[in-house]
Enzyme design. Structure first.
Site, PDB file in Angstrom:
ATOM      1  N   HIS A 168      -1.306  -1.363  -4.277  1.00 47.04           N
ATOM      2  CA  HIS A 168      -2.582  -1.038  -3.630  1.00 47.04           C
ATOM      3  C   HIS A 168      -2.663   0.468  -3.380  1.00 47.04           C
ATOM      4  O   HIS A 168      -1.785   1.046  -2.731  1.00 47.04           O
ATOM      5  CB  HIS A 168      -2.636  -1.813  -2.308  1.00 47.04           C
ATOM      6  N   MET A 208      -9.120   7.939   0.056  1.00 52.83           N
ATOM      7  CA  MET A 208      -9.886   8.321   1.254  1.00 52.83           C
ATOM      8  C   MET A 208     -10.480   9.706   1.082  1.00 52.83           C
ATOM      9  O   MET A 208      -9.835  10.593   0.502  1.00 52.83           O
ATOM     10  CB  MET A 208      -8.974   8.312   2.480  1.00 52.83           C
ATOM     11  N   HIS A 229      -8.499   0.828  -3.764  1.00 44.30           N
ATOM     12  CA  HIS A 229      -9.356   0.620  -2.595  1.00 44.30           C
ATOM     13  C   HIS A 229     -10.052   1.939  -2.274  1.00 44.30           C
ATOM     14  O   HIS A 229      -9.420   2.874  -1.778  1.00 44.30           O
ATOM     15  CB  HIS A 229      -8.471   0.151  -1.424  1.00 44.30           C
ATOM     16  N   MET A 254     -11.010  -6.188   6.180  1.00 47.00           N
ATOM     17  CA  MET A 254     -10.224  -5.144   6.851  1.00 47.00           C
ATOM     18  C   MET A 254      -9.795  -5.665   8.218  1.00 47.00           C
ATOM     19  O   MET A 254     -10.639  -5.999   9.055  1.00 47.00           O
ATOM     20  CB  MET A 254     -11.047  -3.861   7.021  1.00 47.00           C
ATOM     21  N   SER A 281       0.846  -1.190   0.000  1.00 44.94           N
ATOM     22  CA  SER A 281       0.000   0.000   0.000  1.00 44.94           C
ATOM     23  C   SER A 281       0.879   1.236   0.000  1.00 44.94           C
ATOM     24  O   SER A 281       1.652   1.452   0.944  1.00 44.94           O
ATOM     25  CB  SER A 281      -0.893   0.031   1.244  1.00 44.94           C
ATOM     26  N   GLY A 296      -2.324  -3.909   9.150  1.00 50.61           N
ATOM     27  CA  GLY A 296      -1.509  -4.533  10.187  1.00 50.61           C
ATOM     28  C   GLY A 296      -0.813  -5.810   9.758  1.00 50.61           C
ATOM     29  O   GLY A 296      -0.432  -6.623  10.605  1.00 50.61           O
ATOM     30  N   MET A 336     -12.292   4.219  -0.211  1.00 44.95           N
ATOM     31  CA  MET A 336     -12.906   4.462   1.098  1.00 44.95           C
ATOM     32  C   MET A 336     -13.609   5.799   1.000  1.00 44.95           C
ATOM     33  O   MET A 336     -13.198   6.804   1.612  1.00 44.95           O
ATOM     34  CB  MET A 336     -11.805   4.456   2.180  1.00 44.95           C
ATOM     35  N   ASP A 346      -6.306  -6.547   4.700  1.00 48.87           N
ATOM     36  CA  ASP A 346      -5.753  -5.186   4.631  1.00 48.87           C
ATOM     37  C   ASP A 346      -5.706  -4.591   6.022  1.00 48.87           C
ATOM     38  O   ASP A 346      -6.747  -4.328   6.629  1.00 48.87           O
ATOM     39  CB  ASP A 346      -6.637  -4.342   3.699  1.00 48.87           C
ATOM     40  N   ASP A 399      -4.855   3.526  -1.805  1.00 55.92           N
ATOM     41  CA  ASP A 399      -5.895   3.814  -0.823  1.00 55.92           C
ATOM     42  C   ASP A 399      -6.472   5.204  -1.053  1.00 55.92           C
ATOM     43  O   ASP A 399      -5.806   6.217  -0.811  1.00 55.92           O
ATOM     44  CB  ASP A 399      -5.306   3.733   0.592  1.00 55.92           C
TER      45      ASP A 399
HETATM   46  C1  DX5 Z   1      -6.155   1.453   5.769  1.00 60.34           C
HETATM   47  C2  DX5 Z   1      -5.706   1.093   4.375  1.00 60.34           C
HETATM   48  C3  DX5 Z   1      -4.581   0.141   4.311  1.00 60.34           C
HETATM   49  C4  DX5 Z   1      -3.327   0.649   4.955  1.00 60.34           C
HETATM   50  C5  DX5 Z   1      -2.561  -0.506   5.485  1.00 60.34           C
HETATM   51  O1  DX5 Z   1      -7.342   2.155   5.702  1.00 60.34           O
HETATM   52  O2  DX5 Z   1      -6.780   0.527   3.643  1.00 60.34           O
HETATM   53  O3  DX5 Z   1      -4.336  -0.282   2.978  1.00 60.34           O
HETATM   54  O4  DX5 Z   1      -2.500   1.349   4.073  1.00 60.34           O
HETATM   55  O5  DX5 Z   1      -1.465  -0.011   6.155  1.00 60.34           O
HETATM   56  P1  DX5 Z   1      -0.641  -0.893   7.185  1.00 60.34           P
HETATM   57  O6  DX5 Z   1      -0.102  -2.064   6.402  1.00 60.34           O
HETATM   58  O7  DX5 Z   1       0.394   0.025   7.665  1.00 60.34           O
HETATM   59  O8  DX5 Z   1      -1.601  -1.353   8.239  1.00 60.34           O
HETATM   60 ZN    ZN Z   2      -6.345  -0.383   1.672  1.00 63.32          ZN
END
Ligand code: DX5
Ligand code: ZN
Length: 234
Positions: free
Chosen positions: A37, A41, A70, A141, A12, A179, A72, A177, A39
């Site tokens: 990936h 937002m 992705h 998630m 990501s 942690g 959001m 996705d 993200d």
């Molecule tokens: C969170 C994102 C993830 C995030 C993961 O909302 O969708 O893709 O970047 O980041 P890490 O791997 O640091 O948890």
């Molecule tokens: Zn993501």
């Protein structure tokens, strides 16, 4: 294990250097990433803002693998065509982002793209049942969406397994996705995950000028996951 169930690692770029995103995408791909990936937002569906279709479009020419977008954002329907035109291969939307999920998934496929469905930690696996034949991927998630670097939520592990059972032999991938590290990858892989998104644990060390660290980070996640699945290392 059939070849299409091999572990894929999707860095990501949320954790990358935003002033060098093109170089970051090329660097992780050169170092073994299977997908990239992105993200997106909106500061409304999630409490953070990143980038939109213009940045995705600009990154398209730096991504040779799979551009995994992705979303959001809510509402999402007005933006499906823009992300499709930006060159996304896969567009993932959240089940919780709107009232007409079936229509949204149809719109993604009508745009010629693969469709993904993301489930927040509080959403049960079974919520995907009625649309499972409209999706190519379900994203579990393992953090609450909005930020990188959060702690993995282990209560999602049985949900991954329930989702895998619900999918059966359909050609639907399970993505996780949030942690994901070499320490958490074995459990998600054993539970049935195919695509592991990893931000912090890939980009924590290394840079486009020092890309070998990315390669080591990706390989560590991949080998931990593959060992847990009992697959031979790639
Ligand atoms: C969170 C994102 C993830 C995030 C993961 O909302 O969708 O893709 O970047 O980041 P890490 O791997 O640091 O948890
Ligand atoms: Zn993501």
């Amino acid at each position: 294990m059939s070849p299409d169930r091999r572990i894929r690692i999707a860095p990501s770029i949320l954790a990358a250097d935003f002033a060098a995103l093109g170089a970051e995408c090329r660097a992780v791909e050169d170092q073994g990433a299977d997908w990239v990936h992105l993200d997106v937002m909106d500061g409304h569906f999630v409490p953070n803002l990143t980038f939109g279709p213009a940045v995705c479009r600009a990154l398209r020419r730096h991504i040779r693998t799979v551009m995994d977008v992705h979303l959001m954002i809510a509402p999402v329907d007005p933006f499906i065509d823009a992300f499709a035109a930006a060159g996304a291969d896969l567009i993932t939307v959240h089940l919780e982002a709107g009232p007409h999920l079936h229509r949204t998934l149809q719109a993604i496929r009508a745009a010629g793209k693969k469709a993904g469905l993301a489930l927040n930690p509080a959403t049960p696996a079974e919520a995907a049942a009625e649309v499972i034949d409209l999706v190519d991927l379900v994203c579990v998630m393992t953090v609450n969406p909005g930020f990188g670097g959060q702690a993995f939520i282990a209560s999602q592990l049985p949900k991954i397994a329930r989702l895998r059972a619900l999918i059966g032999d359909r050609p639907v991938l399970v993505q996780v996705d949030g942690g994901i590290t070499p320490a958490t990858a074995p459990a998600v892989a054993a539970a049935g995950a195919d695509v592991l998104v990893a931000g912090s644990s890939v980009f924590a060390s290394g840079s486009p000028d020092n890309p070998l660290a990315y390669g080591r980070n990706i390989a560590a996640i991949r080998s931990a996951a593959e060992a847990a699945r009992g697959a031979a290392p790639a």
